[in-house]
Design an enzyme around this catalytic site. Structure first.
Site, short mmCIF file in Angstrom:
data_model
loop_
_atom_site.label_atom_id
_atom_site.label_comp_id
_atom_site.label_asym_id
_atom_site.label_seq_id
_atom_site.Cartn_x
_atom_site.Cartn_y
_atom_site.Cartn_z
CG HIS A 181 -2.39 -0.72 0.69
ND1 HIS A 181 -3.10 -0.15 -0.03
CD2 HIS A 181 -2.64 -1.87 1.45
CE1 HIS A 181 -4.27 -0.69 0.05
NE2 HIS A 181 -4.13 -1.78 0.59
CG ASP A 240 -2.72 1.39 3.87
OD1 ASP A 240 -2.59 2.59 3.15
OD2 ASP A 240 -1.83 1.08 4.74
CE1 TYR A 291 -8.41 5.52 -14.37
CE2 TYR A 291 -7.00 6.65 -12.80
CZ TYR A 291 -7.54 5.52 -13.28
OH TYR A 291 -7.38 4.27 -12.73
CD GLU A 300 -0.70 3.62 12.11
OE1 GLU A 300 -0.44 3.54 13.40
OE2 GLU A 300 -0.61 2.41 11.75
#
Ligand SMILES: [Zn+2]
Ligand SMILES: [Zn+2]
Length: 428
Positions: A128, A133, A331, A407
């Protein structure tokens, strides 16, 4: 003491309620810990585009446990949960992408990935490395919070867990475009859609927003320059595709510099592959060129497609060669709805902190969130994940095998999703 409290509470109630209304919805420490745990679990079990089976199962089970209507296997592994709020109101969609990359992780986090996968016939490490994630974990956290406060939620919330943002494997389709084609918005069309992308080189908790175009369209082009093979000592006996290719490369570079109105939007045309020839004294039959086109304006994008084709064909023609141009559209431009961004900016600042919310420069990378934002008003922001004790510019960029995310950003992102839902006009 107890008696005092019992008496005091009713007296204070109106004031307490008032204070609570001013307090922003925010996830508890317990839910934050869950979000972190989900993130680590998903990080340790990354899955390549269109192969997000475990991640999708984890998400679907979570949403079902929260009592949502859940649809699975949209665009292969996509999952959508629908939460009906306790009050009438708009339909808000929140989106997270689920796929990882063929990158061998080189961080030393205890939950690093050792997963091996298969990509284009090769064995590859899977990581990831783009932070999807974190996206999945934040949206699972927002789902848990909002489901737990269903009565206060006005309207309907769609939780979109999307596969294959990084692009489906060769020969396959996938991602946002396929989800839409399979009817993602057919029954329930959102009034607005929100997405967050973590950014390895921005300070922890910093939010980058932008009204209008934010990320570029990304299109690939292939040019086959056809000549006629001959001896290098006698070029007049054939047609030289190498000289033709050289002229094509130069002339294509004049499109952006001479033909595009650069005051409207920037653009980039880059060649990435030049292939041709096997030996110093043989003029080859063919040269193959490949490159990428990036734009921030959908009309300029079409203009470049036309002019690149013209430039290649005409440049080849004057040398006697032929150019066959193929444009493979990728895209589209990711365009944030300016009104939506303006209306949600105070909420974004209230959650992340006034100083932490800054206008983002244009980004020449691409995102398939763009497909949703062409259908309904969209808002896509960047969330910084560089640890505060590090210089963000020195941190590994997204897609690096060393990509690292602090985090503590998870709480900011989860709270952003939640507060956008509560503060969307008409949701109050
Ligand atoms: Zn990526
Ligand atoms: Zn990404």
């Amino acid at each position: 003491m107890l008696r005092f409290l019992l008496i005091a509470i009713p007296l204070c109630l109106p004031a307490v309620l008032q204070a609570e209304q001013l307090v922003r919805p925010t996830i508890s420490t317990e839910l934050e810990q869950k979000v972190i745990a989900w993130r680590r679990d998903i990080h340790q079990h990354p899955e390549l585009s269109n192969r997000e089976f475990r991640t999708a199962a984890l998400v679907a089970e979570h949403l079902r446990n929260l009592g949502m209507e859940v649809q699975t296997e949209i665009a292969h592994t996509g999952v959508v949960g629908v939460l009906r709020g306790g009050k009438p109101g708009p339909v808000i969609a929140l989106r997270a992408d689920m796929d990882a990359l063929p990158v061998t992780e080189q961080t030393d986090v205890p939950f690093r990935s050792t997963v091996i996968g298969e990509y284009r016939g090769n064995e590859v490490g899977v990581m990831h490395a783009c932070g999807h994630d974190l996206h999945v974990a934040m949206l699972m956290g927002a789902a848990e919070y909002l489901a737990g406060h269903r009565e206060q939620v006005a309207g309907t919330v769609m939780f979109i867990f999307q596969p294959a943002e990084e692009g489906a494997p060769p020969g396959e389709e996938g991602g946002a475009e396929l989800m839409l084609r399979e009817g993602l918005f057919a029954e329930l069309k959102p009034d607005a859609i929100f997405g967050i992308h973590v950014w390895g080189q921005a300070p922890l908790g910093a939010i980058g927003y932008r009204k209008g175009p934010l990320m570029a369209s990304s299109d690939r082009f292939e040019i086959r320059v056809k000549g006629q093979q001959t001896h290098g000592s006698s070029p007049w006996a054939g047609v030289d595709p190498i000289v033709a290719a050289a002229q094509i490369i130069n002339n294509v570079q004049t499109i952006v510099s001479r033909q595009i109105n650069i005051t409207r939007a920037p653009a980039v045309v880059s060649f990435g592959i030049v292939e041709g020839g096997v030996r110093n004294n043989i003029i080859p039959d063919e040269v193959y060129l490949e490159g990428t086109i990036r734009n921030f304006d959908m009309d300029i994008r079409q203009q470049i497609f036309r002019q690149l084709t013209q430039a290649a064909e005409a440049s080849a023609h004057v040398t006697g060669a032929k150019a066959e141009v193929t444009i493979i559209e990728g895209y589209p431009v990711t365009i944030n709805n300016p009104d939506l961004v303006a209306r949600m900016l105070p909420t974004t600042k209230a959650v992340a902190g006034e100083q932490m919310v800054q206008e983002s420069p244009l980004v020449t990378g691409a995102e398939d969130f763009s497909y949703y934002a062409l259908e309904v008003p969209g808002m896509f922001v960047f969330l910084g994940v560089a640890p505060p004790d590090k210089d963000p510019a020195s941190m590994p960029a997204n897609h690096s095998p060393f990509f690292y995310a602090d985090e503590r950003a998870l709480k900011v992102g989860t709270n952003l999703f939640i507060n956008w839902v509560f503060d969307y006009p008409g949701a109050g």
